[in-house]
Design a protein around this motif. Sequence first.
Motif, short mmCIF file in Angstrom:
data_model
loop_
_atom_site.label_atom_id
_atom_site.label_comp_id
_atom_site.label_asym_id
_atom_site.label_seq_id
_atom_site.Cartn_x
_atom_site.Cartn_y
_atom_site.Cartn_z
N GLU A 1 23.20 49.87 100.25
CA GLU A 1 22.26 48.82 99.88
C GLU A 1 22.17 48.73 98.36
OE1 GLU A 1 19.83 52.57 100.69
OE2 GLU A 1 21.47 51.46 101.65
N TRP A 2 22.21 47.54 97.84
CA TRP A 2 22.28 47.34 96.39
C TRP A 2 20.90 47.55 95.77
CZ3 TRP A 2 26.46 47.56 93.75
CH2 TRP A 2 26.46 47.21 92.40
N SER A 3 20.87 48.16 94.61
CA SER A 3 19.62 48.39 93.89
C SER A 3 19.94 48.48 92.41
CB SER A 3 18.95 49.69 94.36
OG SER A 3 19.74 50.81 94.02
N ASP A 4 18.90 48.46 91.60
CA ASP A 4 19.11 48.60 90.15
C ASP A 4 19.76 49.94 89.83
OD1 ASP A 4 18.03 46.13 89.73
OD2 ASP A 4 16.01 46.88 89.27
N GLN A 5 19.32 50.99 90.55
CA GLN A 5 19.91 52.30 90.30
C GLN A 5 21.39 52.31 90.69
OE1 GLN A 5 18.88 55.64 92.83
NE2 GLN A 5 18.88 57.04 91.12
N SER A 6 21.73 51.68 91.83
CA SER A 6 23.13 51.61 92.24
C SER A 6 23.96 50.93 91.16
CB SER A 6 23.25 50.83 93.56
OG SER A 6 22.56 51.47 94.59
N SER A 7 23.44 49.83 90.63
CA SER A 7 24.17 49.08 89.59
C SER A 7 24.41 49.96 88.36
CB SER A 7 23.39 47.83 89.20
OG SER A 7 24.03 47.14 88.15
N THR A 8 23.38 50.69 87.97
CA THR A 8 23.50 51.52 86.77
C THR A 8 24.51 52.64 86.95
OG1 THR A 8 21.21 51.06 86.16
CG2 THR A 8 22.24 53.01 85.18
N ILE A 9 24.43 53.34 88.08
CA ILE A 9 25.30 54.51 88.24
C ILE A 9 26.74 54.12 88.57
CG2 ILE A 9 23.42 56.08 88.82
CD1 ILE A 9 24.01 55.81 91.69
N ILE A 10 26.96 52.96 89.23
CA ILE A 10 28.34 52.55 89.48
C ILE A 10 29.01 52.14 88.17
CG2 ILE A 10 27.82 50.13 89.99
CD1 ILE A 10 30.54 52.35 91.58
N LYS A 11 28.25 51.53 87.25
CA LYS A 11 28.81 51.20 85.94
C LYS A 11 29.19 52.47 85.20
CE LYS A 11 26.37 46.81 85.24
NZ LYS A 11 25.29 46.12 84.46
N ALA A 12 28.32 53.48 85.29
CA ALA A 12 28.60 54.74 84.61
C ALA A 12 29.83 55.42 85.23
CB ALA A 12 27.39 55.67 84.71
N LEU A 13 29.95 55.35 86.56
CA LEU A 13 31.09 55.98 87.22
C LEU A 13 32.39 55.28 86.83
CD1 LEU A 13 32.49 57.84 89.17
CD2 LEU A 13 31.72 56.41 91.06
N ARG A 14 32.39 53.94 86.82
CA ARG A 14 33.61 53.21 86.45
C ARG A 14 34.00 53.50 84.99
NH1 ARG A 14 32.12 48.69 90.16
NH2 ARG A 14 33.73 48.79 91.78
N HIS A 15 32.99 53.58 84.13
CA HIS A 15 33.28 53.90 82.73
C HIS A 15 33.93 55.28 82.61
CE1 HIS A 15 32.78 54.19 78.37
NE2 HIS A 15 32.25 55.39 78.57
N THR A 16 33.36 56.28 83.33
CA THR A 16 33.91 57.63 83.31
C THR A 16 35.34 57.63 83.86
OG1 THR A 16 31.71 58.58 83.60
CG2 THR A 16 33.58 60.01 84.06
N PHE A 17 35.55 56.91 84.96
CA PHE A 17 36.87 56.89 85.57
C PHE A 17 37.90 56.23 84.66
CE2 PHE A 17 40.05 54.56 88.02
CZ PHE A 17 40.69 55.62 88.64
N HIS A 18 37.56 55.08 84.10
CA HIS A 18 38.50 54.39 83.23
C HIS A 18 38.82 55.21 81.99
CE1 HIS A 18 37.09 50.39 85.19
NE2 HIS A 18 38.07 50.94 85.88
#
Length: 424
Positions: free
Chosen positions: A62-79
């Motif tokens: 389920e989408w949430s503000d927290q989900s948005s924040t941590i998925i951005k952080a994860l993609r940044h770390t991965f890239h």
Amino acid sequence: EGQLMSFLLSEEASGEPVWQILYLKHIKAPGPNNSAEQPYIFGLNVHLYVQTPVLKELLPWEWSDQSSTIIKALRHTFHDKASRTSLSLEPIEKIADDAITEWILEYGRDCKACHIGRNFAPRVGLAAVRAFDHAAPWPAIVASAAPELKKAFEVGDDVIRATAANEAGGLACVVMDVSFHEFPVVFISESCKALFGRRMAVTGLARNFRFVQPDCPRLDSLINGEETKRIADFCEKRPKAGSPDSLVAFLLCERSCGEWFWNTIFFKHASINGRRYVVGVNTKLDIRMPGILLCRQQAEWYEDEMGRIADDWGSCITRLRELVREHGSESVPAVATVAKNHLMGHMKTCEDCEGDHFVPKIGMKEVRRFKDQFRLQEIVASVKESVRRITETPQWEGQDLAFVVSDPSGPDCPLVHMSRGFEE
């Protein structure tokens, strides 16, 4: 150049969501009938089946503000990780394993799934567990450590065989892979699961061993602080030739039911097929716990209300650590005996003992509740007629006589009130 890796949430044919890496690469291939080369884009999907369980915990669908924040952080770390790593040196899944681990350690402290109780112990070792399961080195680890285990625990071949076979009667062991971040637990013996309970059996793998420490970071730091640093240093440093490759440590630990206990742990380095492990063998000290350290609720009560743990146990724990180090070269049963004698001697000087009777104060919560609810007058009223008849004191209203009130709902039916006559 000419290639890209992307971190995506996809869906399998069954409808089950799964995280994946999409690898894209520009290529050229001859056209029809060996005509001029044509440009193509090659795409490869790599499903992260190993890491998906922890990603499900940290990234709810389920989408949430927290989900948005941590998925951005994860993609940044991965890239960032992908840009610094050559695919010719490491496979895609290894890059993903490392990136997800780095992300969890940096951003996971706000995620409930990264904690056992209030201890930060994220599941960063799923890749290590996968590698251990694939190699299945447990029997080889036991065989390599058998001579030292027999000496350290004063046991025979039957116990070693039961340990290697992971059967009842074997030693209570965990294995940590010290080549990974956080030294994750990659194996838990059946005897160890029985010692610690359901939490160890269900959620212990892939976490740092700290999750067995008391679910009370402040008090855990007070009691276990220096010892955990010593254990971490031992795991991190590769033993040099001729130097000791084992360590005996002493920790306050917590079982799944919330009970605290003293744990004598024997740690030993083991190297199998070029991979470094540390084996930890746990032994519960056979001693009753003082009321002040019986469980988290009890300990927090004493510390918050009375500031007692540091005062009552600070010097005792300091001396205990010294004794464990002084006797560390002896067998584990010998070290445990030294620790037990020291703890029993200290408890006799505390309020847990009245002479030779061990009667710890484990009903502080019940005492406060009784006082807050002003129940004494109600209790006196309910027994007044019986007491007047039995004692032949027709005017009794709760004074003078020696009486106590206990609360059967509390642990060990603690006393919650003593009359002045009883105290005198």
